[in-house]
Design an enzyme around this catalytic site. Structure first.
Site, PDB file in Angstrom:
ATOM      1  N   GLU A  12       0.901  -1.181  -0.076  1.00 12.97           N
ATOM      2  CA  GLU A  12       0.048  -0.059  -0.097  1.00 12.97           C
ATOM      3  C   GLU A  12       0.843   1.082  -0.050  1.00 12.97           C
ATOM      4  OE1 GLU A  12      -2.651  -0.864   3.368  1.00 12.97           O
ATOM      5  OE2 GLU A  12      -3.379   0.938   3.051  1.00 12.97           O
ATOM      6  N   ARG A  61       5.000 -12.942   9.885  1.00 13.54           N
ATOM      7  CA  ARG A  61       5.524 -11.574   9.454  1.00 13.54           C
ATOM      8  C   ARG A  61       6.791 -11.602  10.086  1.00 13.54           C
ATOM      9  NH1 ARG A  61       2.005  -7.782   9.209  1.00 13.54           N
ATOM     10  NH2 ARG A  61       3.241  -6.160   9.589  1.00 13.54           N
ATOM     11  N   LYS A 107       4.530   0.715   9.556  1.00 16.37           N
ATOM     12  CA  LYS A 107       4.748   2.061   8.937  1.00 16.37           C
ATOM     13  C   LYS A 107       4.067   2.907   9.795  1.00 16.37           C
ATOM     14  CE  LYS A 107       2.847   0.159   4.898  1.00 16.37           C
ATOM     15  NZ  LYS A 107       2.570  -0.057   3.491  1.00 16.37           N
TER      16      LYS A 107
HETATM   17  P1  ATP Z   1       2.679  -2.369   8.327  1.00 12.03           P
HETATM   18  O1  ATP Z   1       1.917  -3.260   8.982  1.00 12.03           O
HETATM   19  O2  ATP Z   1       4.174  -2.100   8.603  1.00 12.03           O
HETATM   20  O3  ATP Z   1       2.222  -1.069   8.154  1.00 12.03           O
HETATM   21  P2  ATP Z   1       1.346  -3.436   5.922  1.00 12.03           P
HETATM   22  O4  ATP Z   1       1.213  -4.839   6.118  1.00 12.03           O
HETATM   23  O5  ATP Z   1       0.591  -2.359   6.114  1.00 12.03           O
HETATM   24  O6  ATP Z   1       2.795  -3.055   6.632  1.00 12.03           O
HETATM   25  P3  ATP Z   1       1.459  -3.485   3.114  1.00 12.03           P
HETATM   26  O7  ATP Z   1       2.061  -2.441   2.368  1.00 12.03           O
HETATM   27  O8  ATP Z   1      -0.064  -3.674   3.180  1.00 12.03           O
HETATM   28  O9  ATP Z   1       2.016  -3.124   4.601  1.00 12.03           O
HETATM   29  O10 ATP Z   1       2.534  -4.720   2.833  1.00 12.03           O
HETATM   30  C1  ATP Z   1       2.593  -5.282   1.585  1.00 12.03           C
HETATM   31  C2  ATP Z   1       3.008  -6.644   1.613  1.00 12.03           C
HETATM   32  O11 ATP Z   1       4.164  -6.872   2.766  1.00 12.03           O
HETATM   33  C3  ATP Z   1       1.740  -7.655   2.110  1.00 12.03           C
HETATM   34  O12 ATP Z   1       1.742  -8.689   1.615  1.00 12.03           O
HETATM   35  C4  ATP Z   1       2.265  -7.926   3.729  1.00 12.03           C
HETATM   36  O13 ATP Z   1       1.704  -9.119   4.023  1.00 12.03           O
HETATM   37  C5  ATP Z   1       3.833  -7.906   3.722  1.00 12.03           C
HETATM   38  N1  ATP Z   1       4.281  -7.492   4.980  1.00 12.03           N
HETATM   39  C6  ATP Z   1       3.936  -6.340   5.727  1.00 12.03           C
HETATM   40  N2  ATP Z   1       4.840  -6.452   6.714  1.00 12.03           N
HETATM   41  C7  ATP Z   1       5.499  -7.544   6.789  1.00 12.03           C
HETATM   42  C8  ATP Z   1       6.731  -8.351   7.709  1.00 12.03           C
HETATM   43  N3  ATP Z   1       6.729  -7.591   8.760  1.00 12.03           N
HETATM   44  N4  ATP Z   1       7.249  -9.154   7.358  1.00 12.03           N
HETATM   45  C9  ATP Z   1       6.784 -10.002   6.040  1.00 12.03           C
HETATM   46  N5  ATP Z   1       5.950  -9.359   5.371  1.00 12.03           N
HETATM   47  C10 ATP Z   1       5.428  -8.164   5.568  1.00 12.03           C
HETATM   48 MG    MG Z   2      -1.403  -3.352   4.945  1.00 16.94          MG
END
Ligand code: ATP
Ligand code: MG
Length: 593
Positions: free
Chosen positions: A39, A298, A308
């Site tokens: 995102e 994760r 983020k």
């Molecule tokens: P955050 O929780 O840090 O704000 P997010 O999950 O909202 O991150 P996205 O941009 O939605 O961030 O994530 C893009 C991809 O990265 C998704 O498929 C998510 O599952 C994966 N992802 C996010 N954080 C992790 C992590 N800590 N380890 C592995 N994969 C991750």
């Molecule tokens: Mg997300």
């Protein structure tokens, strides 16, 4: 099988790769298509690196394709700055490794009609094979027209309805498992209201489009979830075209479908969304094959916050210098600090994929970084905290050049010349007036070897009025250089040095871990655990070859640490980042405690 971080398996094996292998063997798919769907509401962090390495890694190992897709359904939180940074980070991380598996958008290809009902056509873009080259992102927003048609199709099938409840009421009804008063609206009325939502007739929050599934479902995500909401906001890709935006769950599974994704891999928090993912695809009765979602744990790292939202607080509250502050766990911060893509991949690719949440020791990352830099870094001499040494038995104008090895790990790296003169700098810490036992460096009357040079003896300590040491007057044994008659003489310590006259000044930024505790957010107050000494700046004296330091290369200052040129470096004003120390000072710390 014995593997370690020094000896990683060629390609990892885990339950997701086992599933992919099984699907290929059973003929469920003939080729594999994955995606990484960030995102664009912040910069990517090292957790995303794990996901990038998994998705692009699978494409790479199985001869498949991986798309980078901006999951851009929430314009209020998104920005092109984030789109650009994501693109740069993904390109950097996979360059030369998986950039031949990048899914590219079809150019001018006619979409394939897949039929519809009620006169609506549905299209699935034929995806071409991977093309080598820079990543070109896909955007969920490219599918807004098509998603809207899918929504209309659900309405026609009696599987979606327009609901007039406020967001608060909707939440409340969903929590209590109650049907709202608009659930049984007729299809024609729903079609009309949805069209008017799209045409901008209603204000934000006035109405939503909801899936008609089961208000009493044990899984709350199935309790008539929202599919569309009204947001009179411009979008960074589609401008003012839309005032309704699809919800993540609706857009995500259908974007996967449109792109022909076979394995939609995400983190465990989406496991509860999977029944909805499947419901939407099935309710639309789309031609097979459908994508399937798989979840993995994760990455969580000690001494790090990994969200983020929290990283954004550090940026917005100026607790760091920006998203790419070299102390940040963002991909851009890690890159700026001097970590190579290969080291980050080694870490992210090989830490393992599981179904259970865990916490990875940041020492594992640091180990991968040291391993990589040890192999590639050019050795250099530099003094971070200088004290002057005068070699009293050399003439004022003494000048000679000594040979030094560039990298003992890489014979190809060759040799260089070091100027040696009467006045040198050594590290303040390498001299002690009254040293403890086992201090093998310089002391009054004591001897030490200068790296690649001679043995010197400290004859006199010169201090200023305040008692601070300003100069060490030493004698040099002129035959003690390698090949000389006294070269074999045993002295316990060897120290690094630079010729005072030739030294190049550099602003050196000494970074340490950003947090002082292993789980900074365990008490929800991560900002209280910021390490006050995570950055110290010194002016170092470097050997003259550093004047031409190359931002693409990595350097080891012997006996100290690894360094890389910072982006703020200018000709004549060298700025270096300490990527990592040679040894882990925190292990000692932990043992003390
Ligand atoms: P955050 O929780 O840090 O704000 P997010 O999950 O909202 O991150 P996205 O941009 O939605 O961030 O994530 C893009 C991809 O990265 C998704 O498929 C998510 O599952 C994966 N992802 C996010 N954080 C992790 C992590 N800590 N380890 C592995 N994969 C991750
Ligand atoms: Mg997300």
């Amino acid at each position: 099988m014995s593997t370690s971080i020094e000896n990683p398996p060629a390609a990892p094996s885990d339950f997701i790769r086992d599933i992919v292998t099984g699907d290929l063997q059973a003929g469920r798919h003939t080729s594999i298509h994955t995606r990484f769907p960030p995102e664009p509401n912040g910069y990517l962090h090292i957790g995303h690196a794990k996901s990038i390495c998994l998705n692009f890694g699978i494409a790479r190992e199985f001869g498949g394709v991986c798309n980078l897709r901006m999951d851009d359904t929430n314009p209020t939180k998104e920005d092109v700055e984030y789109v650009d940074s994501i693109l740069a980070d993904v390109n950097w991380l996979i360059a030369g490794w998986a950039d031949h598996c990048v899914g590219m958008k079809p150019k001018g290809a006619a979409p394939e009609a897949i039929g519809g009902d009620g006169g609506t056509d549905f299209y699935r873009a034929p995806m071409p094979p991977a093309c080598a080259g820079a990543v070109e992102p896909f955007y969920a927003s490219d599918y807004f027209d098509q998603l809207c048609e899918y929504a209309v199709r659900l309405i026609r099938r009696g599987k979606a309805y327009v609901c007039d409840m406020s967001p608060e009421e909707t939440d409340e009804y969903r929590r209590r498992g109650k049907a709202g008063p608009f659930r049984d609206r007729g299809i024609e009325e729903n079609l009309d209201l949805f069209a008017r939502m799209k045409n901008g007739e209603f204000p934000d929050g006035a109405r939503t489009l909801r899936a008609k599934i089961d208000v009493e479902a044990p899984n709350v995500w199935l309790r008539d979830p929202l599919l569309y909401r009204i947001r009179h906001t411009e979008h960074h890709q589609t401008g003012a075209k839309w005032c309704i935006y699809p919800m993540y769950d609706f857009a995500h599974c259908l974007s996967d479908y449109i792109e022909g994704i076979t394995h939609s891999i995400c983190t465990l928090e989406f496991e509860v969304h999977r029944p909805l993912y499947d419901w939407i695809l099935q309710a639309l009765d789309l031609p097979r094959p459908l994508p399937h979602q798989f979840e993995f744990a994760r990455l969580n790292l000690t001494y790090t916050v990994m969200s983020k939202r929290k990283l954004m607080q550090l940026v917005n509250e100026n607790l760091v210098s920006g998203w790419d502050d070299p102390r940040m766990p963002t991909i851009s911060g890690i890159r700026r600090r001097g970590v190579t893509a290969a080291a980050l991949r080694d870490f992210a690719y090989h830490i393992g994929i599981t179904k259970y949440d865990g916490l990875t020791d940041v020492a594992v990352l640091e180990h991968a970084i040291r391993n990589d830099l040890n192999r590639r870094a050019l050795r250099r001499l530099a003094v971070l905290h200088p004290v002057k040494v005068v070699l009293t038995n050399l003439p004022e104008d003494h000048f000679e050049e000594l040979d030094a090895v560039n990298n003992p790990e890489d014979p190809q790296a060759g040799m260089r010349k070091l100027p040696f003169t009467r006045e040198l700098f050594i590290e303040t810490d390498d001299f002690m007036e009254t040293p403890p036992p086992k201090f093998f460096r310089l002391r009054p009357g004591g001897e030490v070897r200068l790296k690649y040079a001679y043995i010197i003896k400290c004859e006199e300590v010169v201090k200023d009025e305040s008692g601070r040491i300003v100069e060490l007057r030493c004698s040099v044994d002129p035959d003690s250089k390698s090949g000389g008659s006294t070269a074999g003489r045993k002295v316990k310590g060897t120290v690094h040095w630079v010729s005072a006259r030739h030294a190049v000044d550099a602003e050196v930024r000494l970074y340490d871990r950003l947090f002082t505790v292993p789980e900074p957010d365990a008490d929800g107050e991560f900002k209280k655990h910021l390490n006050p000494s995570s950055l110290a700046v010194v002016t170092a004296k470097c050997e003259p070859s550093m004047a031409k330091a190359d931002p693409e290369l990595r350097y080891q200052f012997e006996r100290l640490a690894y360094f890389a040129v910072d982006k703020e470096s200018l000709p004549g004003k060298l700025v270096l980042n300490r990527t990592i120390t040679l040894k882990d000072p925190w292990t000692k710390e932990a043992k003390k405690g």
